[in-house]
Design an enzyme around this catalytic site. Structure first.
Site, PDB file in Angstrom:
ATOM      1  NE  ARG A   1      35.919  31.177  46.709  1.00  0.00           N
ATOM      2  CZ  ARG A   1      36.773  31.625  45.789  1.00  0.00           C
ATOM      3  NH1 ARG A   1      36.468  32.687  45.064  1.00  0.00           N
ATOM      4  NH2 ARG A   1      37.917  30.994  45.594  1.00  0.00           N
TER       5      ARG A   1
ATOM      6  CD  GLU B   1      32.395  35.817  45.823  1.00  0.00           C
ATOM      7  OE1 GLU B   1      32.022  35.634  44.645  1.00  0.00           O
ATOM      8  OE2 GLU B   1      33.574  35.948  46.164  1.00  0.00           O
TER       9      GLU B   1
ATOM     10  NE  ARG C   1      32.184  38.181  35.509  1.00  0.00           N
ATOM     11  CZ  ARG C   1      33.383  38.723  35.338  1.00  0.00           C
ATOM     12  NH1 ARG C   1      34.195  38.221  34.426  1.00  0.00           N
ATOM     13  NH2 ARG C   1      33.770  39.744  36.063  1.00  0.00           N
ATOM     14  CG  HIS C   2      29.814  35.900  39.933  1.00  0.00           C
ATOM     15  ND1 HIS C   2      29.717  36.959  39.062  1.00  0.00           N
ATOM     16  CD2 HIS C   2      31.014  36.022  40.553  1.00  0.00           C
ATOM     17  CE1 HIS C   2      30.823  37.706  39.160  1.00  0.00           C
ATOM     18  NE2 HIS C   2      31.616  37.155  40.051  1.00  0.00           N
TER      19      HIS C   2
ATOM     20  CD  GLU D   1      39.028  35.708  37.513  1.00  0.00           C
ATOM     21  OE1 GLU D   1      39.303  34.606  38.022  1.00  0.00           O
ATOM     22  OE2 GLU D   1      38.136  36.456  37.945  1.00  0.00           O
TER      23      GLU D   1
ATOM     24  CB  SER E   1      42.816  34.300  40.979  1.00  0.00           C
ATOM     25  OG  SER E   1      41.953  35.303  40.520  1.00  0.00           O
TER      26      SER E   1
ATOM     27  NE  ARG F   1      33.820  33.063  36.070  1.00  0.00           N
ATOM     28  CZ  ARG F   1      34.033  34.104  36.888  1.00  0.00           C
ATOM     29  NH1 ARG F   1      35.125  34.848  36.736  1.00  0.00           N
ATOM     30  NH2 ARG F   1      33.184  34.390  37.847  1.00  0.00           N
TER      31      ARG F   1
END
Length: 582
Positions: A360, A362, A368-369, A512, A515, A564
């Protein structure tokens, strides 16, 4: 008879006692004296000169010979002393020939020359109890890291470490019957550096050692060899990396405060950081989660698949993508196996899962990423309702949570000494919270939810998790019926209100971890949603949609981030601690 000689009017008595007149001129005395005083030695012959020279050279040569002989003797004595004290490298080829090898010295580079026949033991098998595999009196070989060493006078105490958190003490004491050999052993022990890989042969002896994991025995060193020496100067000590934040903080006001190891220093030397017991155990917990995940899904009829990671276009709308050149065309690193696992359902693989890399792009540099992580994905055909998938997921995580606490209690105990946490609370049946209920809870917590169609912030997730824990007594729950606007194009709309969707997120300790959704398996509806979202249907998506035109069962799925899950289950402060090389 005395004889007298007269010179210059003085009388001398000669040997015959006669007296001689004092008149020098009467006998020519002055001339005699002159001749006596001026007389010169006779000229030496050539032979005499040559003999004298030869004798001189002979004496000189003898002196030089003795000098060289003395020097050679000293050099021989020095070389003998050096040879006697030198510690040579050891080429250990066979246990049967061990008697011919020195008992100390660095091992010559291991290059698969032979199978030595040594039987290396696991130090957890050492003990004084009746059920111990290796008891006092036995001689054993062990390989491990030199965790610590202390040499003083004629004694040495060292700690051998295996598997990061198993340790045993070994000791050596000077042998009065072999002072030279003992001196060499002590010198060699002094040369060893912590974190080196060493081979050690020792005799098991009963002892009380509270500082090691093996507490009722120790090893008396007979042989020791460095297999791979560590640098004397290390970036940090493993014992410093193993201290909890509370322990470090408490030491700051003392005379000897413990060093604080920054995250960059740890990550730049991650192989050292992972030697700390808790960090090493975290990697074992990560492995265990994958194993337990597989176990549960295999037992529920799933097949493991492996999908492409270099693809033609984006697999997730709304998520950043890494691109690369693929022989003149642009390719993407897969953001998920989403499209392929759905096409697996179209291939009549009715229940599939994958554990693989996810990328990803991002710029979310948060605790947490990660830009690269390991995805735990599943997809399954459903008969009637996506709740069938949530039940499968719940069963899988019940198996994971229970398995971690029962089968990996040792690792969890080690981790929780440095990073305190408690076991996760969960319900026997899935705890499913619907979007409207979540909105009411968050408004009650003081959040402005606007039109209630926006995604949740991190603060909202934490507040919701705390409220659910208080209301339902669980750290693990599912939130469904998300607004369609904030979900991917392949999400099935809610049948009663298409502003919402048959989608869900799964939460652990208020954050979270997953998903998922029922997927839209109708090709025309998929293309309609793509157009509504303003997306361009590239070749990858067209192929994906085409698979539905040939018939596909209704299906739903989910995707988790492994790191995670580890990070939240263990209550860590940063997801990078849950990644091997972030």
């Amino acid at each position: 008879m005395a004889t007298a000689f007269a010179f210059n009017g003085r009388t001398a008595v000669g040997t015959h006692g006669s007296r001689i007149a004092s008149s020098a001129s009467s006998i020519g005395g002055a001339s005699v004296i002159r001749r006596f005083m001026s007389a010169e030695p006779a000229e030496k012959t050539e032979e005499e000169k040559a003999a004298i020279k030869a004798a001189r050279e002979e004496r000189k040569a003898e002196k030089e010979r003795k000098k060289l002989e003395k020097k050679a003797k000293k050099e021989a004595e020095r070389a003998a002393a050096e040879a006697a004290s030198r510690i040579d490298d050891v080429q250990y080829l066979s246990f049967d020939q061990q008697g011919g090898y020195a008992p100390m010295g660095d091992m010559i580079r291991t290059m698969s020359r032979s199978r030595t026949g040594r039987d290396f033991i696991d130090i957890t098998d050492l003990g004084a109890s009746d059920d111990a595999k290796y008891k006092p009196g036995a001689t054993v070989w062990a390989r491990g890291r030199l965790h610590s060493i202390r040499v003083k006078g004629g004694s040495c105490f060292l700690v051998l470490r295996q598997d990061s958190f198993n340790t045993v003490q070994a000791c050596y004491f000077k042998d009065k019957e072999d002072p030279e050999g003992s001196a060499k052993m002590i010198r060699y022990l002094k040369s060893l550096t912590v974190e080196s890989i060493i081979d050690l042969e020792g005799v098991i002896a009963e002892a009380s050692v509270k500082s090691c994991s093996v507490q009722d025995v120790e090893l008396n060193v007979k042989r020791i060899h460095a297999v791979s020496k560590a640098d004397a100067m290390l970036p940090f000590l493993v014992e410093d990396a193993a201290r909890s934040e509370e322990e470090v903080e408490a030491s700051q006001d003392t005379d000897r405060p413990f060093p604080r190891l920054g995250q960059e220093l740890r990550l730049d030397n991650r192989w050292m950081d992972l030697r700390a017991p808790a960090n090493n155990a975290i990697m074992r917990i990560q492995s265990a989660i994958c194993q337990l995940y597989r176990e549960s899904l295999y037992s529920q009829g799933f097949v493991e698949i492996h999908t492409p990671k270099l693809i033609a276009g984006e697999s997730e709308s709304g998520a950043g993508v890494f691109t690369t050149d693929y022989f003149g065309t642009v390719a993407c690193l897969a953001q998920s196996p989403q499209l392929y696992k759905q096409m697996a359902i179209a291939s009549d693989l009715e229940r599939v899962f994958e554990i693989g890399p996810v990328f990803r792009a991002e710029k979310s540099h948060t605790r947490r990423h990660l830009c690269e992580f390991t995805g735990l994905d599943l997809e399954m055909a459903i008969e009637d309702h996506y709740l069938e998938t949530l039940e499968v997921v719940h069963e899988a995580f019940k198996h994971i949570f229970t398995g971690l606490e029962t089968r990996h209690a040792k690792e969890l105990s080690i981790i929780r000494e440095q990073y305190p946490s408690s076991a996760v609370s969960f319900t026997e049946e899935p705890c499913i919270v619907h979007w409207p209920e979540a909105m009411e809870i968050l408004k009650g917590e003081g959040f402005d939810m606007g039109d209630e169609m926006g995604d949740l912030t991190g603060a909202m997730e934490l507040a919701l998790g705390a409220a659910i824990k208080e209301k339902y007594g669980t750290d693990f729950f599912m939130l469904d019926k998300y607004p369609s606007e904030i979900r991917p194009f392949y999400t099935m709309p809610d049948p009663d209100d298409d502003r919402f969707s048959n989608s869900y997120d799964i939460f652990l300790r208020g954050q979270e971890i997953c998903s998922g959704a029922q997927r839209c398996h109708d090709p025309d509806l998929v293309m309609e949603i793509i157009e509504k979202k303003g997306m361009e249907a590239g070749d990858g998506i067209k192929t994906y949609v085409e698979s539905f035109r040939h018939g596909v069962a209704p299906h739903a799925g989910a995707g988790f981030g492994l790191e995670r899950v580890v990070f939240l289950y263990l209550g860590l402060d940063n997801v990078r601690k849950a990644s091997m090389f972030p």
